[in-house]
Scaffold this motif. Structure first.
Motif, PDB file in Angstrom:
ATOM      1  N   ASP A 180      -1.725  -4.747  15.245  1.00  0.00           N
ATOM      2  CA  ASP A 180      -0.514  -3.959  15.478  1.00  0.00           C
ATOM      3  C   ASP A 180       0.703  -4.572  14.806  1.00  0.00           C
ATOM      4  O   ASP A 180       1.655  -3.873  14.460  1.00  0.00           O
ATOM      5  CB  ASP A 180      -0.255  -3.834  16.988  1.00  0.00           C
ATOM      6  N   SER A 181       0.690  -5.890  14.628  1.00  0.00           N
ATOM      7  CA  SER A 181       1.851  -6.580  14.065  1.00  0.00           C
ATOM      8  C   SER A 181       2.010  -6.360  12.566  1.00  0.00           C
ATOM      9  O   SER A 181       3.069  -6.639  12.006  1.00  0.00           O
ATOM     10  CB  SER A 181       1.746  -8.085  14.343  1.00  0.00           C
ATOM     11  N   PHE A 182       0.981  -5.853  11.916  1.00  0.00           N
ATOM     12  CA  PHE A 182       1.067  -5.646  10.470  1.00  0.00           C
ATOM     13  C   PHE A 182       2.009  -4.484  10.145  1.00  0.00           C
ATOM     14  O   PHE A 182       2.159  -3.553  10.929  1.00  0.00           O
ATOM     15  CB  PHE A 182      -0.318  -5.357   9.884  1.00  0.00           C
ATOM     16  N   SER A 183       2.620  -4.528   8.955  1.00  0.00           N
ATOM     17  CA  SER A 183       3.565  -3.490   8.529  1.00  0.00           C
ATOM     18  C   SER A 183       2.881  -2.138   8.417  1.00  0.00           C
ATOM     19  O   SER A 183       1.664  -2.048   8.210  1.00  0.00           O
ATOM     20  CB  SER A 183       4.167  -3.858   7.170  1.00  0.00           C
ATOM     21  N   THR A 184       3.672  -1.080   8.546  1.00  0.00           N
ATOM     22  CA  THR A 184       3.126   0.264   8.368  1.00  0.00           C
ATOM     23  C   THR A 184       2.442   0.397   7.019  1.00  0.00           C
ATOM     24  O   THR A 184       1.332   0.927   6.913  1.00  0.00           O
ATOM     25  CB  THR A 184       4.248   1.309   8.492  1.00  0.00           C
ATOM     26  N   PHE A 185       3.103  -0.062   5.965  1.00  0.00           N
ATOM     27  CA  PHE A 185       2.502  -0.107   4.635  1.00  0.00           C
ATOM     28  C   PHE A 185       2.246  -1.575   4.313  1.00  0.00           C
ATOM     29  O   PHE A 185       3.149  -2.304   3.923  1.00  0.00           O
ATOM     30  CB  PHE A 185       3.412   0.554   3.596  1.00  0.00           C
ATOM     31  N   MET A 186       0.997  -1.975   4.517  1.00  0.00           N
ATOM     32  CA  MET A 186       0.661  -3.391   4.432  1.00  0.00           C
ATOM     33  C   MET A 186       0.926  -3.961   3.047  1.00  0.00           C
ATOM     34  O   MET A 186       0.644  -3.311   2.035  1.00  0.00           O
ATOM     35  CB  MET A 186      -0.806  -3.599   4.807  1.00  0.00           C
TER      36      MET A 186
ATOM     37  N   MET B 169       0.827  -1.201   0.000  1.00  0.00           N
ATOM     38  CA  MET B 169       0.000   0.000   0.000  1.00  0.00           C
ATOM     39  C   MET B 169       0.863   1.253   0.000  1.00  0.00           C
ATOM     40  O   MET B 169       1.971   1.258   0.547  1.00  0.00           O
ATOM     41  CB  MET B 169      -0.923  -0.001   1.215  1.00  0.00           C
ATOM     42  N   ASN B 170       0.334   2.322  -0.587  1.00  0.00           N
ATOM     43  CA  ASN B 170       1.003   3.614  -0.575  1.00  0.00           C
ATOM     44  C   ASN B 170       0.509   4.506   0.555  1.00  0.00           C
ATOM     45  O   ASN B 170       1.047   5.597   0.767  1.00  0.00           O
ATOM     46  CB  ASN B 170       0.812   4.330  -1.910  1.00  0.00           C
TER      47      ASN B 170
ATOM     48  N   SER C  94       6.234  -2.428  11.965  1.00  0.00           N
ATOM     49  CA  SER C  94       4.914  -1.948  12.365  1.00  0.00           C
ATOM     50  C   SER C  94       5.006  -0.673  13.199  1.00  0.00           C
ATOM     51  O   SER C  94       3.999  -0.125  13.604  1.00  0.00           O
ATOM     52  CB  SER C  94       4.192  -3.031  13.181  1.00  0.00           C
ATOM     53  N   LEU C  95       6.224  -0.174  13.466  1.00  0.00           N
ATOM     54  CA  LEU C  95       6.412   0.969  14.349  1.00  0.00           C
ATOM     55  C   LEU C  95       6.599   2.278  13.595  1.00  0.00           C
ATOM     56  O   LEU C  95       6.409   3.352  14.149  1.00  0.00           O
ATOM     57  CB  LEU C  95       7.623   0.730  15.266  1.00  0.00           C
TER      58      LEU C  95
ATOM     59  N   ILE D 258      -2.532   2.869   9.567  1.00  0.00           N
ATOM     60  CA  ILE D 258      -3.365   3.678  10.460  1.00  0.00           C
ATOM     61  C   ILE D 258      -4.410   4.463   9.666  1.00  0.00           C
ATOM     62  O   ILE D 258      -5.563   4.584  10.084  1.00  0.00           O
ATOM     63  CB  ILE D 258      -2.492   4.659  11.270  1.00  0.00           C
ATOM     64  N   MET D 259      -3.998   4.985   8.504  1.00  0.00           N
ATOM     65  CA  MET D 259      -4.891   5.835   7.727  1.00  0.00           C
ATOM     66  C   MET D 259      -5.777   5.050   6.765  1.00  0.00           C
ATOM     67  O   MET D 259      -6.724   5.603   6.211  1.00  0.00           O
ATOM     68  CB  MET D 259      -4.069   6.862   6.936  1.00  0.00           C
ATOM     69  N   SER D 260      -5.483   3.773   6.542  1.00  0.00           N
ATOM     70  CA  SER D 260      -6.201   2.988   5.534  1.00  0.00           C
ATOM     71  C   SER D 260      -7.272   2.073   6.110  1.00  0.00           C
ATOM     72  O   SER D 260      -8.090   1.548   5.376  1.00  0.00           O
ATOM     73  CB  SER D 260      -5.204   2.126   4.741  1.00  0.00           C
ATOM     74  N   GLN D 261      -7.265   1.870   7.425  1.00  0.00           N
ATOM     75  CA  GLN D 261      -8.199   0.915   8.011  1.00  0.00           C
ATOM     76  C   GLN D 261      -9.590   1.521   8.179  1.00  0.00           C
ATOM     77  O   GLN D 261      -9.769   2.738   8.160  1.00  0.00           O
ATOM     78  CB  GLN D 261      -7.663   0.436   9.358  1.00  0.00           C
ATOM     79  N   PHE D 262     -10.574   0.642   8.335  1.00  0.00           N
ATOM     80  CA  PHE D 262     -11.948   1.090   8.498  1.00  0.00           C
ATOM     81  C   PHE D 262     -12.151   1.699   9.892  1.00  0.00           C
ATOM     82  O   PHE D 262     -11.338   1.517  10.797  1.00  0.00           O
ATOM     83  CB  PHE D 262     -12.911  -0.072   8.274  1.00  0.00           C
ATOM     84  N   SER D 263     -13.270   2.382  10.050  1.00  0.00           N
ATOM     85  CA  SER D 263     -13.481   3.216  11.238  1.00  0.00           C
ATOM     86  C   SER D 263     -13.710   2.425  12.516  1.00  0.00           C
ATOM     87  O   SER D 263     -13.469   2.942  13.605  1.00  0.00           O
ATOM     88  CB  SER D 263     -14.678   4.142  10.991  1.00  0.00           C
ATOM     89  N   ASP D 264     -14.190   1.186  12.423  1.00  0.00           N
ATOM     90  CA  ASP D 264     -14.514   0.432  13.628  1.00  0.00           C
ATOM     91  C   ASP D 264     -13.849  -0.941  13.658  1.00  0.00           C
ATOM     92  O   ASP D 264     -14.324  -1.856  14.320  1.00  0.00           O
ATOM     93  CB  ASP D 264     -16.029   0.271  13.773  1.00  0.00           C
ATOM     94  N   PHE D 265     -12.732  -1.071  12.910  1.00  0.00           N
ATOM     95  CA  PHE D 265     -12.042  -2.358  12.871  1.00  0.00           C
ATOM     96  C   PHE D 265     -10.557  -2.122  12.603  1.00  0.00           C
ATOM     97  O   PHE D 265     -10.103  -2.180  11.460  1.00  0.00           O
ATOM     98  CB  PHE D 265     -12.654  -3.252  11.793  1.00  0.00           C
ATOM     99  N   PRO D 266      -9.769  -1.856  13.663  1.00  0.00           N
ATOM    100  CA  PRO D 266      -8.335  -1.590  13.471  1.00  0.00           C
ATOM    101  C   PRO D 266      -7.591  -2.820  12.958  1.00  0.00           C
ATOM    102  O   PRO D 266      -7.936  -3.960  13.286  1.00  0.00           O
ATOM    103  CB  PRO D 266      -7.856  -1.221  14.876  1.00  0.00           C
TER     104      PRO D 266
END
Length: 554
Positions: A94-100, A78-79, A261-262, A83-91
């Motif tokens: 945390d272990s996933f990469s910053t850019f999945m 992902m570009n 993921s940090l 944090i900015m790409s996930q849906f509003s009620d389903f994070p």
């Protein structure tokens, strides 16, 4: 609420899944149709098929003008940040990469569908072939589709729906150079569109590659080619000024590692409410981010006036240019058996691969003449969602706007707005919103704005993601609490988080219809992570009048 309607959702990618979830939680009988064998839409990586894991020997047949191709390739990520790409009620975990990666994001979508019980309402391997106004009673739409699973000649089926949400997104059809370059048919190497790539490393390693295009996919492919040890890459950018003068924008600060993921992504740095409410502060922050990048590009020989923006991994591109493996060249004039003649009369010889990164377009063949190229350019979508044309009433387009930040949370908010509208007493039974005079005023205003854009941008319904989301949220009634003395006295942490934290989708679940109990805590957690614990504690002690200045952290 009015009685639930029978609604079809075309597409079960991120936009379709959020639309399906929102519609069903509002009491509608919603069914999603997905032509792929799995949910995820364009994020469903297929290692088999026409151009799966083959070694790219010989000419690869280019897609025809109506062929929808899944463009997901092996190294796709992902570009926009997690944090900015996930849906509003389903994070996302945390272990996933910053850019999945595509596999991480697909896993996220599958878990989303499972968590909200969507799987049983999705029909996979269903290719929608035709969508026409219903002849039964004058309202609704007849949806024709083919169930392609385990059938050599699938039968066409038809169902009638009250409404249809088209959520297949703005990039379903690959675009090719038109007219075709002279001599391209005689070229003996590989000619392939970026949408046809699967194992991109196989295509680049040790090869002489000519990349055509100057937008997102071209920049991604140049960076991937360098990482795959391309022998020599020639980057042919259009003479179109909109492509020739494009920024290259790093996903992460130079000190960060995007595979962790940090790390914090570019969009987490610049998408803050205090920036958007203060254009001078936003521009100052944006320029300070871009300045070191432009200096690097100047040294590398790329033009970089600030006309347009490409978000990519610029470090790999810089390495390729400075090492001499990547060279920017003029537009293409014609081809011969192994060569390309450029418009500046120079020739590139011994080309192994021509990679066409010439983009995508929104083309909905199932709408027949209701949405051809002419209508696509002229159609006005109210709230970038509902067409004003009478022949399209009852349809909605979700996920069409091209936004600076992540589209998927914006598309989710579109679906929430849509369901609230359809449940409204003010919504007329025939699907119209306004009188013809009111619609004409709105149509004229939008067309005036579109004329100010470059033609290639008009199709993507470009919008300011923050401003657009605020408008939708106001209509829905889910705006975040106002940051004032009252909020500071009752919930100081939330006030600070809303001001200095990234503008994540969860802020639109704090209040309003279908709010999420965990939204407040998640918004605060995200803001704390963005500014750091020490700065967070310092800001908590500031008065509101001093907060705007104090929160300008680095």
């Amino acid at each position: 609420m009015s009685q639930g309607r029978r609604i079809a959702v075309i597409g079960a990618g991120p936009n379709g899944l959020s639309a399906l979830k929102v519609l069903r939680e509002c009491g509608h009988e919603a069914i999603a149709f997905e032509q792929e064998p799995s949910i995820g839409g364009l994020w469903h990586y297929q290692s088999d098929g026409t151009n799966g894991d083959q070694r790219y020997r010989g000419y690869v047949s280019l897609p025809d003008s109506d062929q929808r191709i899944n463009p997901c390739y092996f190294s796709l990520a992902m570009n926009t940040s997690k944090i900015m790409s996930q849906f509003s009620d389903f994070p996302a975990p945390d272990s996933f990469s910053t850019f999945m990666s595509h596999s991480e994001y697909l896993q996220y979508l599958c878990e989303y569908a499972r968590h909200f019980g969507l799987e049983e309402h999705i029909r996979l391997n269903c290719n929608v072939t035709r969508l026409v106004p219903s002849a039964q009673g004058g309202h609704g739409w007849e949806l024709q589709y083919k169930q392609c699973e385990n059938a050599a000649t699938p039968a066409t089926k038809m169902e009638v729906f009250d409404k249809v949400v088209i959520a297949s997104g703005p990039f379903p059809i690959a675009t090719l150079p038109h007219p075709k370059y002279p001599g391209m048919d005689a070229f003996e190497g590989i000619v392939i569109h970026s949408a046809q790539l699967r194992r991109d490393g196989d295509l680049f390693t040790g090869k002489r590659v000519l990349v055509v295009g100057g937008s997102f996919s071209a920049a991604e492919m140049v960076g991937n080619a360098v990482a795959a040890n391309v022998k020599k890459l020639y980057w042919s950018v259009s003479s179109n000024p909109q492509e020739k003068s494009r920024w290259m924008f790093d996903r992460l600060p130079a000190s960060s590692d995007e595979n962790t993921s940090l790390a914090r992504g570019w969009d987490e740095h610049i998408t803050r409410k205090d920036y958007f409410k203060n254009p001078e502060k936003f521009n100052s922050k944006f320029v300070s981010w871009l300045q070191p990048i432009t200096q690097r590009e100047d040294k590398a020989g790329l033009e970089c006036p600030p006309d347009r923006l490409t978000i990519t991994n610029t470090a790999a591109i810089q390495r390729g240019i400075l090492s001499g493996r990547v060279r920017k060249v003029a537009p293409i004039n014609s081809f011969s058996r192994q060569s390309a003649l450029l418009t500046d009369h120079t020739t590139i010889d011994k080309i192994d691969v021509v990679l066409l990164c010439t983009g995508f377009e929104a083309k909905f063949s199932f709408l027949d003449d209701l949405w051809d190229r002419k209508h696509q350019k002229e159609t006005v979508l109210y709230r970038h969602t509902l067409p004003l044309e009478k022949q399209l009433q009852g349809l909605a387009f979700v996920g069409m706007p091209y936004t600076l930040t992540a589209l998927f949370p914006t598309a989710e908010l579109q679906s929430r707005w849509l369901t609230e509208l359809w449940a409204s007493r003010d919504y007329k039974p025939d699907g119209t919103l306004y009188t013809e005079g009111e619609m004409e005023v709105f149509r004229t205003d939008v067309q005036k704005r579109l004329r100010s854009l470059h033609p290639c941008e008009q199709y993507n319904f470009i919008t300011d993601s923050y401003g657009f989301s605020e408008v939708l949220a106001k209509d829905v009634g889910c705006q975040p609490p106002e940051i004032d003395e009252s909020l500071l006295s009752t919930d100081r942490e939330l006030a600070l988080a809303l001001l200095v934290g990234p503008l994540i989708a969860a802020q639109y679940r704090i209040t309003g219809p279908h709010s999420w109990a965990g939204a407040r805590d998640y918004v605060i957690k995200t803001a704390k992570g963005a500014v750091g614990e020490k700065m967070w504690q310092e800001l908590l002690g500031k008065q509101l009048c001093k907060l705007n200045k104090a929160c300008d952290y680095k």
